[in-house]
Scaffold this motif. Structure first.
Motif, PDB file in Angstrom:
ATOM      1  N   GLY A 190       0.508  -1.052   0.168  1.00 16.94           N
ATOM      2  CA  GLY A 190       0.235   0.028   0.062  1.00 16.94           C
ATOM      3  C   GLY A 190       0.672   1.364   0.541  1.00 16.94           C
ATOM      4  O   GLY A 190       0.619   2.523  -1.116  1.00 16.94           O
ATOM      5  N   MET A 191       1.987   1.514   0.881  1.00 14.50           N
ATOM      6  CA  MET A 191       3.027   2.721   0.756  1.00 14.50           C
ATOM      7  C   MET A 191       3.543   2.578  -0.282  1.00 14.50           C
ATOM      8  O   MET A 191       4.258   3.799  -0.630  1.00 14.50           O
ATOM      9  CB  MET A 191       3.491   1.948   2.194  1.00 14.50           C
TER      10      MET A 191
ATOM     11  N   HIS B  90       2.763   1.746  -3.303  1.00 12.76           N
ATOM     12  CA  HIS B  90       1.427   2.559  -4.512  1.00 12.76           C
ATOM     13  C   HIS B  90       1.333   3.509  -4.299  1.00 12.76           C
ATOM     14  O   HIS B  90       2.200   4.627  -4.809  1.00 12.76           O
ATOM     15  CB  HIS B  90       0.149   1.838  -3.915  1.00 12.76           C
ATOM     16  N   ILE B  91       1.523   4.321  -3.196  1.00 14.51           N
ATOM     17  CA  ILE B  91       1.902   6.081  -3.123  1.00 14.51           C
ATOM     18  C   ILE B  91       3.451   6.610  -3.390  1.00 14.51           C
ATOM     19  O   ILE B  91       2.944   7.709  -3.449  1.00 14.51           O
ATOM     20  CB  ILE B  91       0.920   6.028  -1.734  1.00 14.51           C
TER      21      ILE B  91
ATOM     22  N   THR C 115      -1.949   0.807   4.550  1.00 18.41           N
ATOM     23  CA  THR C 115      -2.022   0.172   3.687  1.00 18.41           C
ATOM     24  C   THR C 115      -3.844  -1.020   3.440  1.00 18.41           C
ATOM     25  O   THR C 115      -4.510  -0.326   2.890  1.00 18.41           O
ATOM     26  CB  THR C 115      -1.247  -0.968   3.418  1.00 18.41           C
TER      27      THR C 115
ATOM     28  N   PHE D  15      -5.853   2.012   2.596  1.00 24.21           N
ATOM     29  CA  PHE D  15      -6.160   1.936   1.154  1.00 24.21           C
ATOM     30  C   PHE D  15      -6.812   0.780   0.384  1.00 24.21           C
ATOM     31  O   PHE D  15      -7.712   1.391  -0.553  1.00 24.21           O
ATOM     32  CB  PHE D  15      -4.916   2.357   0.949  1.00 24.21           C
TER      33      PHE D  15
ATOM     34  N   PHE E 178      -6.436   1.454  -3.996  1.00 23.39           N
ATOM     35  CA  PHE E 178      -5.906   0.531  -4.823  1.00 23.39           C
ATOM     36  C   PHE E 178      -5.461  -0.944  -4.684  1.00 23.39           C
ATOM     37  O   PHE E 178      -6.558  -1.387  -3.471  1.00 23.39           O
ATOM     38  CB  PHE E 178      -4.071   0.377  -3.959  1.00 23.39           C
TER      39      PHE E 178
END
Lengths: 167, 71
Positions: free
Chosen positions: A102-103, A105-106, B30, B33, B39
């Motif tokens: 997730g991190m 991704h950003i 995450t 998100f 995502f």
């Protein structure tokens, strides 16, 4: 996350760049510059006024203070996060947040925005440097501005995602 | 767009985002998100989430257009 030093790292870099720009501005604003270049003598005399002197000395002191605080904060981060240490000298930017997908991704989105900015700003800067009639100081300040903007773009993008996430 | 029931199932089991993140080995951010659909998680993470929330991947994630087709 807000207290993660890697999040604050771009802000510190922005701060260092701004102080460096102020210092350069001060150094390049002498009241008197006298250059002697004869067969028997080569010398340069540079005199700064009170304001310029204050800018130069003030920016050096500010830079050193910031550097000290930065170093202390980085050491504290490294002590508290032994698995995610920030090395003092590393080619890889420490502001990348890639501890999971997730991190990552950003970080990728933010890095893409910075890369997009660089693809047009560097050629534009090169053209400006080649054809600009302005003194060299403005070229250097332009380079610093590009360096500053890349951190602004990166930080704003990361902050946007994490701010939304905090709410 | 990928839709999911992570938030709903997490609430049902009384997990916080941090709890679920710890179970599947990702950060709380995450999980947030994923819940927002910001995502698409990898197959590995999807399987881990489905296991932690005691369901299967098909019930946890679906494509928005698939639902439109069914209507």
């Amino acid at each position: 996350m807000k207290n993660d030093f890697r999040m604050q790292y771009p802000l510190w870099m922005m701060g260092f760049i701004v102080v460096l720009g102020i210092f350069l501005f001060g150094v390049n604003s002498p009241e008197t510059t006298e250059i002697v270049n004869t067969e028997v003598e080569q010398s340069i005399l540079v005199e700064y006024g009170l304001v310029q002197g204050f800018i130069i000395v003030g920016s050096i002191i500010l830079y050193l203070i910031m550097l000290l605080i930065f170093y202390i904060k980085m050491r504290r981060h490294n002590t508290m996060n032994p698995t995610q240490k920030i090395p003092s000298f590393a080619i890889r930017p420490p502001e990348y947040l890639e501890q999971d997908e997730g991190m990552t991704h950003i970080t990728r989105i933010a890095s893409q925005k910075v890369y997009t900015f660089m693809t047009w700003s560097l050629p534009a800067l090169a053209v400006f440097a080649m054809f600009s009639p302005l003194p060299r100081i403005y070229i250097v300040l332009s380079i610093l501005a590009v360096a500053l903007l890349q951190y602004v773009i990166y930080y704003r993008e990361i902050r946007k995602h994490l701010k939304e996430e905090d709410e | 767009m990928l839709k999911n029931r992570v938030k709903e199932l997490r609430a049902r089991y009384g997990f916080t985002q941090s709890d679920l993140g710890t179970q599947v080995d990702v950060t709380r951010q995450t999980i947030a998100f994923i819940e927002k659909g910001e995502f698409s998680p990898s197959i590995t993470l999807s399987l881990k989430l489905a296991k932690a929330l005691q369901t299967n991947v098909n019930d946890l994630f679906w494509l928005e257009e698939d639902v439109d087709h069914e209507k």
